[in-house]
Design a protein around this motif. Structure first.
Motif, PDB file in Angstrom:
ATOM      1  N   MET A  52       0.850  -1.181   0.000  1.00  0.00           N
ATOM      2  CA  MET A  52       0.000   0.000   0.000  1.00  0.00           C
ATOM      3  C   MET A  52       0.892   1.238   0.000  1.00  0.00           C
ATOM      4  SD  MET A  52      -3.416   1.199   0.897  1.00  0.00           S
ATOM      5  CE  MET A  52      -4.080  -0.262   1.571  1.00  0.00           C
ATOM      6  N   ILE A  53       0.492   2.203  -0.808  1.00  0.00           N
ATOM      7  CA  ILE A  53       1.153   3.503  -0.834  1.00  0.00           C
ATOM      8  C   ILE A  53       0.105   4.524  -0.391  1.00  0.00           C
ATOM      9  CG2 ILE A  53       2.214   5.288  -2.276  1.00  0.00           C
ATOM     10  CD1 ILE A  53       2.931   3.022  -4.278  1.00  0.00           C
ATOM     11  N   GLU A  54       0.467   5.388   0.545  1.00  0.00           N
ATOM     12  CA  GLU A  54      -0.449   6.445   0.957  1.00  0.00           C
ATOM     13  C   GLU A  54       0.140   7.790   0.578  1.00  0.00           C
ATOM     14  OE1 GLU A  54      -2.525   6.323   4.625  1.00  0.00           O
ATOM     15  OE2 GLU A  54      -2.276   4.160   4.810  1.00  0.00           O
ATOM     16  N   THR A  55      -0.663   8.586  -0.125  1.00  0.00           N
ATOM     17  CA  THR A  55      -0.284   9.947  -0.469  1.00  0.00           C
ATOM     18  C   THR A  55      -1.209  10.865   0.329  1.00  0.00           C
ATOM     19  OG1 THR A  55      -1.806  10.140  -2.344  1.00  0.00           O
ATOM     20  CG2 THR A  55       0.372   9.185  -2.794  1.00  0.00           C
ATOM     21  N   THR A  56      -1.174  12.130   0.056  1.00  0.00           N
ATOM     22  CA  THR A  56      -2.000  13.077   0.805  1.00  0.00           C
ATOM     23  C   THR A  56      -3.481  12.724   0.735  1.00  0.00           C
ATOM     24  OG1 THR A  56      -0.384  14.809   0.367  1.00  0.00           O
ATOM     25  CG2 THR A  56      -2.577  15.521   1.069  1.00  0.00           C
ATOM     26  N   ARG A  57      -3.978  12.402  -0.460  1.00  0.00           N
ATOM     27  CA  ARG A  57      -5.413  12.146  -0.631  1.00  0.00           C
ATOM     28  C   ARG A  57      -5.752  10.756  -1.137  1.00  0.00           C
ATOM     29  NH1 ARG A  57      -7.339  16.123  -4.784  1.00  0.00           N
ATOM     30  NH2 ARG A  57      -5.379  15.500  -5.698  1.00  0.00           N
ATOM     31  N   LEU A  58      -4.748   9.957  -1.450  1.00  0.00           N
ATOM     32  CA  LEU A  58      -5.002   8.652  -2.071  1.00  0.00           C
ATOM     33  C   LEU A  58      -4.389   7.516  -1.281  1.00  0.00           C
ATOM     34  CD1 LEU A  58      -4.136   9.529  -5.792  1.00  0.00           C
ATOM     35  CD2 LEU A  58      -6.421   9.330  -4.797  1.00  0.00           C
ATOM     36  N   LYS A  59      -5.041   6.372  -1.398  1.00  0.00           N
ATOM     37  CA  LYS A  59      -4.448   5.108  -0.984  1.00  0.00           C
ATOM     38  C   LYS A  59      -4.293   4.302  -2.263  1.00  0.00           C
ATOM     39  CE  LYS A  59      -6.091   4.774   3.707  1.00  0.00           C
ATOM     40  NZ  LYS A  59      -6.786   3.989   4.702  1.00  0.00           N
ATOM     41  N   LEU A  60      -3.067   3.891  -2.539  1.00  0.00           N
ATOM     42  CA  LEU A  60      -2.794   3.099  -3.732  1.00  0.00           C
ATOM     43  C   LEU A  60      -2.616   1.658  -3.294  1.00  0.00           C
ATOM     44  CD1 LEU A  60      -0.247   5.514  -5.446  1.00  0.00           C
ATOM     45  CD2 LEU A  60      -2.713   5.372  -5.785  1.00  0.00           C
ATOM     46  N   THR A  61      -3.446   0.786  -3.839  1.00  0.00           N
ATOM     47  CA  THR A  61      -3.447  -0.631  -3.499  1.00  0.00           C
ATOM     48  C   THR A  61      -2.914  -1.416  -4.680  1.00  0.00           C
ATOM     49  OG1 THR A  61      -5.377  -0.317  -2.082  1.00  0.00           O
ATOM     50  CG2 THR A  61      -4.929  -2.566  -2.825  1.00  0.00           C
ATOM     51  N   PRO A  62      -1.887  -2.249  -4.470  1.00  0.00           N
ATOM     52  CA  PRO A  62      -1.345  -3.006  -5.605  1.00  0.00           C
ATOM     53  C   PRO A  62      -2.307  -4.090  -6.078  1.00  0.00           C
ATOM     54  CG  PRO A  62      -0.286  -3.699  -3.577  1.00  0.00           C
ATOM     55  CD  PRO A  62      -1.183  -2.544  -3.219  1.00  0.00           C
ATOM     56  N   ALA A  63      -2.346  -4.285  -7.365  1.00  0.00           N
ATOM     57  CA  ALA A  63      -3.163  -5.358  -7.946  1.00  0.00           C
ATOM     58  C   ALA A  63      -2.564  -6.701  -7.558  1.00  0.00           C
ATOM     59  CB  ALA A  63      -3.210  -5.224  -9.465  1.00  0.00           C
ATOM     60  N   THR A  64      -3.437  -7.628  -7.240  1.00  0.00           N
ATOM     61  CA  THR A  64      -3.064  -9.016  -6.977  1.00  0.00           C
ATOM     62  C   THR A  64      -3.831  -9.879  -7.966  1.00  0.00           C
ATOM     63  OG1 THR A  64      -4.885  -9.319  -5.424  1.00  0.00           O
ATOM     64  CG2 THR A  64      -2.755  -8.556  -4.500  1.00  0.00           C
ATOM     65  N   VAL A  65      -3.508 -11.150  -8.015  1.00  0.00           N
ATOM     66  CA  VAL A  65      -4.240 -12.064  -8.896  1.00  0.00           C
ATOM     67  C   VAL A  65      -5.721 -12.054  -8.527  1.00  0.00           C
ATOM     68  CG1 VAL A  65      -4.541 -14.473  -9.566  1.00  0.00           C
ATOM     69  CG2 VAL A  65      -2.233 -13.511  -9.420  1.00  0.00           C
ATOM     70  N   ALA A  66      -6.038 -12.110  -7.237  1.00  0.00           N
ATOM     71  CA  ALA A  66      -7.444 -12.132  -6.806  1.00  0.00           C
ATOM     72  C   ALA A  66      -8.172 -10.850  -7.210  1.00  0.00           C
ATOM     73  CB  ALA A  66      -7.528 -12.344  -5.300  1.00  0.00           C
ATOM     74  N   LEU A  67      -7.536  -9.691  -7.010  1.00  0.00           N
ATOM     75  CA  LEU A  67      -8.170  -8.431  -7.408  1.00  0.00           C
ATOM     76  C   LEU A  67      -8.364  -8.359  -8.916  1.00  0.00           C
ATOM     77  CD1 LEU A  67      -6.410  -5.845  -5.077  1.00  0.00           C
ATOM     78  CD2 LEU A  67      -8.884  -6.094  -5.365  1.00  0.00           C
TER      79      LEU A  67
END
Length: 174
Positions: free
Chosen positions: A1-16
């Protein structure tokens, strides 16, 4: 997970990635986010099976493919999926190539720039990465602005007609 000021970035996985293609409800549950009706963007829809194949072939390389950008939007109970970005796979010769898109209703709010900056910082923190590349077309001035605001500089022509190649180089005076 990457957190910026306004965003949470979630890495893609096979399940996602599988759920994104075949089960919208499961996709939203796995992301723990609201997924707008116009997801995925047209520019991304045809590539989803390709990205899934990449993830299935290299499940240990999560992070080097797609990321989902989630934002807390006014009045929404859960974060909202506003866009996605990521890399065209692990870096070749130390230079990963980045791509990104934001749903039309969330464009013009700085999400793409914030997402690109977060992804670049993640990439350059990985061993052996000293630069990040991107390509866009001059006919897409918003994308050119995103790259410029994120610290990229034009380094040449792109692989497509009317395209340009940009690079973010660690320590290049940003």
């Amino acid at each position: 997970m990457i957190e910026t000021t306004r965003l949470k970035l979630t890495p893609a996985t096979v399940a996602l990635a599988r759920a994104e293609i075949s089960d919208r409800g499961a996709f939203a549950r796995l992301l723990d986010a609201s997924v707008p009706d116009n997801w995925p963007p047209k520019s991304l829809a045809d590539a989803l099976p390709l990205f899934l194949g990449w993830l299935e072939a290299a499940p240990d390389r999560v992070g080097w493919f797609g990321w989902y950008a989630l934002a807390a939007c006014d009045g929404a109970a859960a974060p909202v999926l506003v866009g996605s970005g990521g890399f065209m796979g692990p870096p070749q010769d130390g230079t990963p190539e980045i791509g990104y898109c934001v749903l039309s209703q969330f464009q013009g709010r700085g999400y793409a720039t914030e997402m690109v900056k977060g992804l670049v910082q993640w990439a350059i923190s990985q061993p052996g990465v000293a630069r990040v590349a991107a390509e866009t077309e001059w006919a897409n001035p918003a994308s050119v602005r995103v790259l410029s605001k994120a610290g990229f500089a034009r380094v040449g022509t792109g692989t497509k007609p009317d395209g340009a190649r940009f690079e973010y180089v660690v320590g290049a005076g940003r």
